[in-house]
Design a protein around this motif. Structure first.
Motif, PDB file in Angstrom:
ATOM      1  N   GLU A 117     -56.256-101.388  10.844  1.00  0.00           N
ATOM      2  CA  GLU A 117     -55.176-100.081  11.549  1.00  0.00           C
ATOM      3  C   GLU A 117     -54.689 -98.458  11.339  1.00  0.00           C
ATOM      4  O   GLU A 117     -54.615 -97.331  12.009  1.00  0.00           O
ATOM      5  CB  GLU A 117     -53.771-100.606  12.239  1.00  0.00           C
ATOM      6  N   GLY A 118     -53.563 -98.363  10.287  1.00  0.00           N
ATOM      7  CA  GLY A 118     -53.456 -97.488   9.205  1.00  0.00           C
ATOM      8  C   GLY A 118     -54.682 -96.599   9.003  1.00  0.00           C
ATOM      9  O   GLY A 118     -54.588 -95.183   9.163  1.00  0.00           O
TER      10      GLY A 118
ATOM     11  N   PHE B 223     -56.257 -94.883  11.798  1.00  0.00           N
ATOM     12  CA  PHE B 223     -54.955 -94.052  12.633  1.00  0.00           C
ATOM     13  C   PHE B 223     -54.869 -92.270  11.451  1.00  0.00           C
ATOM     14  O   PHE B 223     -55.494 -91.349  12.403  1.00  0.00           O
ATOM     15  CB  PHE B 223     -53.204 -94.281  12.114  1.00  0.00           C
ATOM     16  N   VAL B 224     -54.991 -92.663  10.646  1.00  0.00           N
ATOM     17  CA  VAL B 224     -55.203 -91.432   9.472  1.00  0.00           C
ATOM     18  C   VAL B 224     -56.187 -90.883   9.819  1.00  0.00           C
ATOM     19  O   VAL B 224     -56.669 -89.389   9.832  1.00  0.00           O
ATOM     20  CB  VAL B 224     -55.722 -91.513   7.852  1.00  0.00           C
TER      21      VAL B 224
ATOM     22  N   TYR C 142     -53.306 -82.287  17.452  1.00  0.00           N
ATOM     23  CA  TYR C 142     -52.806 -84.086  17.400  1.00  0.00           C
ATOM     24  C   TYR C 142     -51.380 -83.461  17.112  1.00  0.00           C
ATOM     25  O   TYR C 142     -50.793 -83.787  17.941  1.00  0.00           O
ATOM     26  CB  TYR C 142     -53.476 -84.880  16.156  1.00  0.00           C
TER      27      TYR C 142
ATOM     28  N   GLY D 298     -47.617 -82.775  19.850  1.00  0.00           N
ATOM     29  CA  GLY D 298     -46.155 -83.484  18.831  1.00  0.00           C
ATOM     30  C   GLY D 298     -46.394 -84.946  19.302  1.00  0.00           C
ATOM     31  O   GLY D 298     -46.824 -86.008  18.771  1.00  0.00           O
ATOM     32  N   GLU D 299     -45.181 -85.762  20.044  1.00  0.00           N
ATOM     33  CA  GLU D 299     -44.983 -87.118  20.274  1.00  0.00           C
ATOM     34  C   GLU D 299     -45.921 -87.791  20.703  1.00  0.00           C
ATOM     35  O   GLU D 299     -46.082 -89.220  21.097  1.00  0.00           O
ATOM     36  CB  GLU D 299     -43.627 -87.472  20.844  1.00  0.00           C
TER      37      GLU D 299
ATOM     38  N   PHE E 186     -49.137 -88.876  18.785  1.00  0.00           N
ATOM     39  CA  PHE E 186     -48.240 -89.935  17.918  1.00  0.00           C
ATOM     40  C   PHE E 186     -48.917 -90.860  19.022  1.00  0.00           C
ATOM     41  O   PHE E 186     -48.983 -92.486  18.919  1.00  0.00           O
ATOM     42  CB  PHE E 186     -47.009 -89.462  17.288  1.00  0.00           C
ATOM     43  N   ALA E 187     -47.687 -91.221  20.458  1.00  0.00           N
ATOM     44  CA  ALA E 187     -48.040 -92.347  21.308  1.00  0.00           C
ATOM     45  C   ALA E 187     -49.070 -92.533  21.650  1.00  0.00           C
ATOM     46  O   ALA E 187     -49.738 -93.684  21.489  1.00  0.00           O
ATOM     47  CB  ALA E 187     -47.470 -91.862  22.164  1.00  0.00           C
TER      48      ALA E 187
ATOM     49  N   THR F 188     -50.932 -93.411  18.385  1.00  0.00           N
ATOM     50  CA  THR F 188     -50.918 -95.385  17.682  1.00  0.00           C
ATOM     51  C   THR F 188     -51.192 -96.342  18.711  1.00  0.00           C
ATOM     52  O   THR F 188     -52.036 -97.805  18.484  1.00  0.00           O
ATOM     53  CB  THR F 188     -49.162 -95.031  17.300  1.00  0.00           C
TER      54      THR F 188
ATOM     55  N   VAL G 295     -55.353 -96.831  17.945  1.00  0.00           N
ATOM     56  CA  VAL G 295     -55.363 -97.398  17.060  1.00  0.00           C
ATOM     57  C   VAL G 295     -55.201 -99.172  17.485  1.00  0.00           C
ATOM     58  O   VAL G 295     -55.624-100.200  16.595  1.00  0.00           O
ATOM     59  CB  VAL G 295     -54.801 -97.515  16.125  1.00  0.00           C
ATOM     60  N   ARG G 296     -53.994 -99.875  17.994  1.00  0.00           N
ATOM     61  CA  ARG G 296     -53.430-100.966  17.657  1.00  0.00           C
ATOM     62  C   ARG G 296     -54.427-101.646  19.097  1.00  0.00           C
ATOM     63  O   ARG G 296     -54.440-102.527  18.639  1.00  0.00           O
ATOM     64  CB  ARG G 296     -51.655-100.785  18.375  1.00  0.00           C
TER      65      ARG G 296
END
Lengths: 288, 93
Positions: A230-231, A234-235, A244, A248-249, A252-253, A256, A259-260
């Motif tokens: 996942e990491g 994400f990158v 991205y 902002g948030e 991010f939300a 994440t 990818v999860r």
């Protein structure tokens, strides 16, 4: 602008103006089958203009303008006006769009679920999407995929597919010539020929699809599959997203979550047939 | 010279999302994303509200994790705290 047209690709409404008739006529032909909504205001404006007025006739060359500009973009000869329009459309979306997270990725869908493929230019993500889109997949887009931050769904951006170099022959052999644009030979990106997506893909362009599989293709080498954590996914996707940081948030939300909830793999493949076989194999597992 | 003390971000400033072996941290103040691996999330969690130096942190972490046999826990934590400060996730008290 003397000549102009409006084009809706997925959620984005473009207004394209040009000092010349030819690029607009070429766009109107490629996008003739796309649903139009004249009442909607344009989200992005692209302008193709002559460097100096007299250059409209004498060695005409196309500058790309719009709400966002890249100062050092080279002017293109008028014969590449269609490429200039495509670059202008990409630029306005990449830099200006805020409603969704924008991934530099191709996508296809089946049964309401999306396969998203992200990779550098030359990874073959576009060609794979185009080939899958000629089979029993719905082409969502060859260049950009939008992620809705609220729902997590993928939204289509099915612009005319930009086939490059070897991909032109590979795809052209399988489609009706009426779906192909003119051959743009010797552009800064090599030879380019546009493919009009299938009518069913265009008709479904407003239908979201749930991301079910993330692939990071690499063209060349032995066929191989590497599960990706996942990491790392994400990158890679932060790097593949043009907005991205701007989101902002919310970005991010969305990322994440993506990818999860979505299994990710890196794949290498020596040719289109091998690539498609890997995709279908991974899809069979992911869609279970 | 005593170890420097650090202070954690105020409540609600950071959003943590574990992604397998890494943890993504969104800093709402700087709008930046940081990707960290263990022991950074554990350190941030153990910081608490007040000022905290490496020795205090070592004691808190030892209560939760087996740190026996780890040489120089204090020096390692000092280094990590310095890195977290450089990322803006903690600040010098």
């Amino acid at each position: 602008m003397r000549h102009s047209t409006r084009i809706a690709v997925g959620p984005v409404q473009f207004r394209i103006g040009s000092d010349w008739a030819a690029p607009i006529a070429a766009l109107d032909r490629l996008y003739a089958g796309y649903p139009q909504d004249e009442a909607r205001p344009a989200d992005a404006t692209v302008r193709l203009f002559a460097a100096r007025p007299w250059r409209r006739w004498l060695r005409p060359s196309v500058h790309i303008g719009g709400d966002f500009v890249v100062p050092d973009a080279l002017p293109l000869p008028l014969s590449m006006g269609l490429l200039a329009a495509e670059m202008g459309m990409n630029l306005q979306v990449a830099l200006g769009w805020r409603r969704h997270m924008l991934l530099h990725a191709s996508a296809v869908a089946k049964d309401g679920r999306a396969l998203i493929m992200s990779g550098e230019s030359g990874s073959g993500k576009s060609t794979l999407a185009a080939l899958l889109g000629e089979g029993d997949w719905r082409l969502m887009g060859d260049e950009f995929t939008l992620i809705d931050p609220a729902s997590g769904d993928a939204l289509a951006f099915p612009r005319a597919v930009s086939l490059k170099n070897e991909a032109i022959a590979a795809v052209a052999a399988r489609v009706d010539v009426a779906r192909l644009g003119p051959l743009l030979a010797g552009t800064p990106k090599g030879d380019i020929r546009h493919l009009i997506p299938r009518a069913d893909a265009i008709a479904a362009m407003h239908e979201p699809a749930r991301p079910a599989l993330l692939l990071f293709p690499r063209f060349g080498g032995e066929a191989s599959i590497e599960p990706m954590g996942e990491g790392e996914a994400f990158v890679r996707l932060t790097e593949a997203s043009t907005n991205y940081v701007a989101l902002g948030e919310a970005g991010f939300a969305a990322l994440t979550r993506l990818v999860r909830e979505t299994p990710a793999f890196g794949i290498s493949y020596p040719d289109g047939a091998a690539g498609i076989a890997l995709v279908e194999q991974l899809w069979a597992d992911a869609a279970r | 010279m005593p170890d420097p003390a650090y202070r954690a971000a105020p409540p609600g400033a950071l959003r943590f999302e574990p992604l397998g072996e890494v943890t993504a941290i969104f800093d709402r103040r700087s709008v930046q994303t940081h990707l960290v691996v263990s022991p950074m999330p554990e350190i941030l969690e153990a910081m608490g509200a007040g000022d905290c130096d490496a020795a205090t942190l070592a004691a808190r972490l030892a209560a939760r994790f087996d740190l026996d046999g780890v040489a120089d826990v204090g020096a390692i934590l000092n280094e990590r705290l310095g890195e977290l400060a450089a990322m803006g996730l903690v600040e010098r008290a």
